[in-house]
Design an enzyme around this catalytic site. Structure first.
Site, PDB file in Angstrom:
ATOM      1  N   ARG A   1       0.860  -1.181   0.000  1.00 50.49           N
ATOM      2  CA  ARG A   1       0.000   0.000   0.000  1.00 50.49           C
ATOM      3  C   ARG A   1       0.898   1.233   0.000  1.00 50.49           C
ATOM      4  O   ARG A   1       1.809   1.330   0.834  1.00 50.49           O
ATOM      5  CB  ARG A   1      -0.854  -0.090   1.266  1.00 50.49           C
ATOM      6  CG  ARG A   1      -1.905   0.927   1.412  1.00 50.49           C
ATOM      7  CD  ARG A   1      -2.872   0.495   2.508  1.00 50.49           C
ATOM      8  NE  ARG A   1      -3.855  -0.454   1.982  1.00 50.49           N
ATOM      9  CZ  ARG A   1      -5.069  -0.628   2.499  1.00 50.49           C
ATOM     10  NH1 ARG A   1      -5.437   0.053   3.568  1.00 50.49           N
ATOM     11  NH2 ARG A   1      -5.914  -1.487   1.966  1.00 50.49           N
TER      12      ARG A   1
ATOM     13  N   LYS B   1       1.766  -8.053   4.598  1.00 49.89           N
ATOM     14  CA  LYS B   1       1.289  -6.800   3.993  1.00 49.89           C
ATOM     15  C   LYS B   1       2.359  -5.757   4.196  1.00 49.89           C
ATOM     16  O   LYS B   1       3.101  -5.805   5.188  1.00 49.89           O
ATOM     17  CB  LYS B   1       0.002  -6.343   4.688  1.00 49.89           C
ATOM     18  CG  LYS B   1      -0.826  -5.383   3.868  1.00 49.89           C
ATOM     19  CD  LYS B   1      -1.777  -6.155   2.974  1.00 49.89           C
ATOM     20  CE  LYS B   1      -2.701  -5.263   2.200  1.00 49.89           C
ATOM     21  NZ  LYS B   1      -3.675  -6.028   1.424  1.00 49.89           N
TER      22      LYS B   1
ATOM     23  N   ASP C   1      -1.660  -3.121  -4.184  1.00 50.62           N
ATOM     24  CA  ASP C   1      -2.702  -2.796  -3.208  1.00 50.62           C
ATOM     25  C   ASP C   1      -3.085  -1.329  -3.453  1.00 50.62           C
ATOM     26  O   ASP C   1      -2.847  -0.803  -4.540  1.00 50.62           O
ATOM     27  CB  ASP C   1      -2.174  -3.029  -1.781  1.00 50.62           C
ATOM     28  CG  ASP C   1      -3.287  -3.088  -0.746  1.00 50.62           C
ATOM     29  OD1 ASP C   1      -3.945  -4.133  -0.649  1.00 50.62           O
ATOM     30  OD2 ASP C   1      -3.523  -2.092  -0.043  1.00 50.62           O
TER      31      ASP C   1
ATOM     32  N   THR D   1     -11.056 -11.370  -9.204  1.00 46.68           N
ATOM     33  CA  THR D   1     -11.752 -11.028  -7.956  1.00 46.68           C
ATOM     34  C   THR D   1     -13.245 -10.864  -8.232  1.00 46.68           C
ATOM     35  O   THR D   1     -14.098 -11.351  -7.478  1.00 46.68           O
ATOM     36  CB  THR D   1     -11.166  -9.726  -7.353  1.00 46.68           C
ATOM     37  OG1 THR D   1      -9.769  -9.907  -7.164  1.00 46.68           O
ATOM     38  CG2 THR D   1     -11.825  -9.384  -6.021  1.00 46.68           C
TER      39      THR D   1
ATOM     40  N   GLY E   1     -19.160   1.287  -5.728  1.00 50.14           N
ATOM     41  CA  GLY E   1     -17.764   1.323  -6.186  1.00 50.14           C
ATOM     42  C   GLY E   1     -17.625   0.595  -7.502  1.00 50.14           C
ATOM     43  O   GLY E   1     -17.803  -0.627  -7.566  1.00 50.14           O
ATOM     44  N   LEU E   2     -17.352   1.339  -8.576  1.00 47.45           N
ATOM     45  CA  LEU E   2     -17.345   0.758  -9.923  1.00 47.45           C
ATOM     46  C   LEU E   2     -15.951   0.826 -10.526  1.00 47.45           C
ATOM     47  O   LEU E   2     -15.763   1.260 -11.656  1.00 47.45           O
ATOM     48  CB  LEU E   2     -18.364   1.509 -10.797  1.00 47.45           C
ATOM     49  CG  LEU E   2     -19.768   1.578 -10.177  1.00 47.45           C
ATOM     50  CD1 LEU E   2     -20.666   2.527 -10.952  1.00 47.45           C
ATOM     51  CD2 LEU E   2     -20.386   0.190 -10.098  1.00 47.45           C
TER      52      LEU E   2
ATOM     53  N   GLY F   1     -15.663  -3.674  -9.165  1.00 45.01           N
ATOM     54  CA  GLY F   1     -17.110  -3.387  -9.193  1.00 45.01           C
ATOM     55  C   GLY F   1     -17.678  -3.302 -10.598  1.00 45.01           C
ATOM     56  O   GLY F   1     -18.785  -3.802 -10.859  1.00 45.01           O
TER      57      GLY F   1
ATOM     58  N   ASN G   1     -12.263  -4.790   1.161  1.00 46.88           N
ATOM     59  CA  ASN G   1     -11.570  -5.355   2.323  1.00 46.88           C
ATOM     60  C   ASN G   1     -12.055  -4.672   3.591  1.00 46.88           C
ATOM     61  O   ASN G   1     -12.445  -3.506   3.558  1.00 46.88           O
ATOM     62  CB  ASN G   1     -10.056  -5.109   2.184  1.00 46.88           C
ATOM     63  CG  ASN G   1      -9.397  -6.159   1.302  1.00 46.88           C
ATOM     64  OD1 ASN G   1      -9.626  -7.348   1.456  1.00 46.88           O
ATOM     65  ND2 ASN G   1      -8.567  -5.703   0.374  1.00 46.88           N
TER      66      ASN G   1
HETATM   67  P1  NAI Z   1     -10.632   0.676  -7.467  1.00 45.05           P
HETATM   68  O1  NAI Z   1      -9.793   1.718  -6.822  1.00 45.05           O
HETATM   69  O2  NAI Z   1     -10.341   0.265  -8.871  1.00 45.05           O
HETATM   70  O3  NAI Z   1     -12.170   1.126  -7.416  1.00 45.05           O
HETATM   71  C1  NAI Z   1     -12.801   1.666  -6.283  1.00 45.05           C
HETATM   72  C2  NAI Z   1     -13.982   2.481  -6.762  1.00 45.05           C
HETATM   73  O4  NAI Z   1     -14.720   2.916  -5.614  1.00 45.05           O
HETATM   74  C3  NAI Z   1     -13.580   3.745  -7.534  1.00 45.05           C
HETATM   75  O5  NAI Z   1     -14.344   3.818  -8.727  1.00 45.05           O
HETATM   76  C4  NAI Z   1     -13.931   4.884  -6.567  1.00 45.05           C
HETATM   77  O6  NAI Z   1     -14.315   6.082  -7.246  1.00 45.05           O
HETATM   78  C5  NAI Z   1     -15.099   4.275  -5.806  1.00 45.05           C
HETATM   79  N1  NAI Z   1     -15.379   4.864  -4.497  1.00 45.05           N
HETATM   80  C6  NAI Z   1     -14.508   5.301  -3.566  1.00 45.05           C
HETATM   81  N2  NAI Z   1     -15.172   5.754  -2.471  1.00 45.05           N
HETATM   82  C7  NAI Z   1     -16.495   5.581  -2.739  1.00 45.05           C
HETATM   83  C8  NAI Z   1     -17.681   5.829  -1.993  1.00 45.05           C
HETATM   84  N3  NAI Z   1     -17.652   6.344  -0.774  1.00 45.05           N
HETATM   85  N4  NAI Z   1     -18.872   5.524  -2.562  1.00 45.05           N
HETATM   86  C9  NAI Z   1     -18.923   4.986  -3.798  1.00 45.05           C
HETATM   87  N5  NAI Z   1     -17.832   4.737  -4.552  1.00 45.05           N
HETATM   88  C10 NAI Z   1     -16.629   5.021  -4.014  1.00 45.05           C
HETATM   89  O7  NAI Z   1     -10.570  -0.590  -6.473  1.00 45.05           O
HETATM   90  P2  NAI Z   1     -10.811  -2.117  -6.825  1.00 45.05           P
HETATM   91  O8  NAI Z   1      -9.531  -2.740  -7.237  1.00 45.05           O
HETATM   92  O9  NAI Z   1     -12.006  -2.247  -7.688  1.00 45.05           O
HETATM   93  O10 NAI Z   1     -11.145  -2.709  -5.379  1.00 45.05           O
HETATM   94  C11 NAI Z   1     -12.385  -2.427  -4.731  1.00 45.05           C
HETATM   95  C12 NAI Z   1     -12.354  -2.954  -3.314  1.00 45.05           C
HETATM   96  O11 NAI Z   1     -12.105  -4.360  -3.335  1.00 45.05           O
HETATM   97  C13 NAI Z   1     -11.239  -2.349  -2.446  1.00 45.05           C
HETATM   98  O12 NAI Z   1     -11.716  -2.267  -1.117  1.00 45.05           O
HETATM   99  C14 NAI Z   1     -10.127  -3.384  -2.524  1.00 45.05           C
HETATM  100  O13 NAI Z   1      -9.304  -3.364  -1.380  1.00 45.05           O
HETATM  101  C15 NAI Z   1     -10.936  -4.670  -2.570  1.00 45.05           C
HETATM  102  N6  NAI Z   1     -10.234  -5.773  -3.214  1.00 45.05           N
HETATM  103  C16 NAI Z   1      -9.778  -5.662  -4.505  1.00 45.05           C
HETATM  104  C17 NAI Z   1      -9.113  -6.716  -5.083  1.00 45.05           C
HETATM  105  C18 NAI Z   1      -8.629  -6.646  -6.503  1.00 45.05           C
HETATM  106  O14 NAI Z   1      -8.263  -7.692  -7.061  1.00 45.05           O
HETATM  107  N7  NAI Z   1      -8.615  -5.469  -7.138  1.00 45.05           N
HETATM  108  C19 NAI Z   1      -8.868  -7.989  -4.359  1.00 45.05           C
HETATM  109  C20 NAI Z   1      -9.473  -8.020  -3.032  1.00 45.05           C
HETATM  110  C21 NAI Z   1     -10.104  -6.932  -2.493  1.00 45.05           C
END
Ligand code: NAI
Length: 352
Positions: A44, A80, A119, A154, A184-185, A189, A265
Site C-alpha cells: 500500500r 502486507k 494494493d 476477484t 464502487g465501480l 465493481g 476489504n
Molecule cells: P478501485 O480503486 O479500482 O475502485 C474503487 C472504486 O470505488 C472507484 O471507482 C472509486 O471512485 C469508488 N469509491 C470510492 N469511495 C467511494 C464511496 N464512498 N462511494 C462509492 N464509490 C466510491 O478498487 P478495486 O480494485 O475495484 O477494489 C475495490 C475494493 O475491493 C477495495 O476495497 C479493494 O481493497 C478490494 N479488493 C480488490 C481486489 C482486486 O483484485 N482489485 C482484491 C481483493 C479486495
C-alpha cells in the site's frame, strides 16, 4: 498508540521497518504468518498523519491476509506492506520509480519470507518496477512475465459468492430479477456489474465518480444511486466494492438489504458488527472469503502453474467455501465472520 504498544499487542511473526531518508518515507513490512507458506500480500502506498497509523494498517492487514490465504487454501501465509510517504508520488514519475526500487531492495533482502503484490495506490506498472530488483513480486504485467491485474478474477469470485449467498438467503441462486446494489465501480465493481447484468440481476450502481456511474447506466441499463444514499437503499444484495468500514453500528440499522456480499476489504467497522448483522437478519458473506479471487489468480497463475480452467474452478469454489461458512454459522448459532475465522484457524492448525 505508540509503536511498542501496537507491536506488543500483535500476534504476528515480525515487522521490518526502514526509514527512507531521501523521501522521508517509512517502509513497513508485516510478516504475520509463514505457517502455511511465504507471507504474501500487497504493498500500500499512502500518506499517513503519523507513522504509527501506517504500522497499525500493516499489523491489521497482514493478519487479515493470513486468514484469507488459509480459507482460500493457498500455500501462503499472511503479509502486507505499507510505504508511508509524505505525499503519493505521481504515476510514471522518477521519484516514484526511485522509491519503489529502494523498496524492492528491502523486499529482496528478506529472501522470499515476504512476497508482494499490488494494493491501494499501486498497480501492475509498479509491480514491474519492483520486479526489476526482486523476484518476490506477483501481479506484474503480462509483458513483464506476470499475470496482470487480478481485478477480473476477484470480480468472478465475488459473483460466485453472491450466487451462494442468494441461495442461502432466498433458497435459489437464480439472480434473475434480484436487485443488487454495487457500491464502487472500479476494477472489481465494474466487472462484477457486468456479470450480474448477464445473469439477469436488476442492477443499482453507485460511485463518487459520476462518469463511472454514467457508463454503466448507458451500457447495462443500471439504475444510478447517489453515493450518499447507498445505505438506506432497498435491495436484495448490497455489494460493497469501494472502501472498508462500511458496516458499523451506525450504518447497519439503516441497511435496506437481505444480503451483504462484496469485494471491499475490512467491511466490518468492528468485530461485533458481524453479530449486529446477524441480529438484523442480514446474511453477511465475510469479505476475506468472497474477495479471495485476487490471491487465487496471483498464486494460481504465477506460482502454482494453474491454467485458466483450474483458476476458474477455484474461483467457483469460493461459492462452496461460503456455503461451508454459512452452514457452520447456522449450525452453531454464530456469526458468519466467526464461522470463517474458525475455518481459517482449522486450516492453519492442520499444517502445524
Ligand atoms: P478501485 O480503486 O479500482 O475502485 C474503487 C472504486 O470505488 C472507484 O471507482 C472509486 O471512485 C469508488 N469509491 C470510492 N469511495 C467511494 C464511496 N464512498 N462511494 C462509492 N464509490 C466510491 O478498487 P478495486 O480494485 O475495484 O477494489 C475495490 C475494493 O475491493 C477495495 O476495497 C479493494 O481493497 C478490494 N479488493 C480488490 C481486489 C482486486 O483484485 N482489485 C482484491 C481483493 C479486495
Amino acid at each position: 498508540m505508540a509503536f511498542e504498544e501496537l507491536l506488543s499487542s500483535w500476534d504476528g511473526e515480525e515487522v521490518i521497518v526502514r526509514y527512507d531518508g531521501p523521501t522521508g518515507s517509512w517502509m513497513l513490512i508485516g510478516v504475520h504468518s509463514t505457517v502455511r507458506g511465504p507471507a504474501m500480500g500487497g504493498t500500500r502506498l499512502n500518506a499517513y498523519a503519523r507513522p504509527e497509523e501506517a504500522l497499525d494498517d500493516v499489523l491489521r492487514l497482514s493478519a487479515a491476509m493470513t486468514v484469507k490465504q488459509a480459507v482460500a487454501d493457498l500455500p501462503y501465509g499472511g503479509g502486507k506492506a505499507v510505504v508511508a510517504v509524505p505525499e503519493v508520488p505521481a504515476r510514471a514519475s522518477d521519484a516514484r520509480r526511485d522509491l519503489l526500487l529502494r523498496y524492492a531492495e528491502l523486499v529482496d533482502s528478506l529472501h522470499g519470507t515476504y512476497v508482494t503484490a499490488a494494493d491501494m495506490n499501486t498497480g501492475e506498472a509498479d509491480m514491474d518496477t519492483i520486479g526489476e530488483r526482486t523476484s518476490h513480486v506477483l501481479g506484474r504485467s503480462r509483458d513483464a512475465g506476470g499475470s496482470g491485474d487480478p481485478g477480473a478474477s476477484t470480480a468472478v469470485g465475488v459473483f460466485h459468492g453472491i450466487r451462494a449467498s442468494v441461495a442461502q438467503a432466498f433458497g435459489s441462486d437464480d439472480l434473475q430479477g434480484r436487485s443488487v446494489l454495487v457500491q464502487g465501480l472500479g476494477s472489481v465493481g465494474s466487472r462484477l456489474a457486468e456479470h450480474l447484468h448477464d445473469a439477469g440481476a436488476e442492477l443499482l450502481v453507485a460511485d463518487t465518480d459520476h462518469d463511472r456511474v454514467g457508463s454503466l447506466v448507458d451500457r447495462l441499463g443500471a439504475k444510478p444511486v447517489e453515493a450518499d444514499e447507498v445505505m438506506g437503499m432497498p435491495c436484495d444484495v448490497f455489494a460493497p466494492c469501494a472502501t472498508g468500514g462500511v458496516l458499523t453500528g451506525d450504518t447497519i440499522p439503516s441497511l435496506g438489504c437481505r444480503v451483504v456480499a462484496g469485494a471491499a476489504n475490512n467491511q466490518l467497522g468492528a468485530r461485533e458488527d458481524a453479530d449486529r448483522l446477524r441480529d438484523a437478519g442480514i446474511l453477511y458473506a465475510p469479505d476475506y472469503v468472497i474477495n479471495a479471487g485476487g490471491v487465487i489468480h496471483l498464486a494460481g497463475f504465477e506460482t502454482l502453474g494453474w491454467d485458466e480452467a483450474r483458476v476458474s474452478e477455484r474461483l467457483e469454489g469460493i461459492g462452496d467455501t461460503l456455503r461451508e461458512v454459512f452452514g457452520g454459522a447456522e449450525r452453531d448459532g454464530i456469526s458468519t465472520a466467526a464461522a470463517a475465522d474458525r475455518l481459517a484457524a482449522a486450516r492453519i492448525s492442520a499444517v502445524t
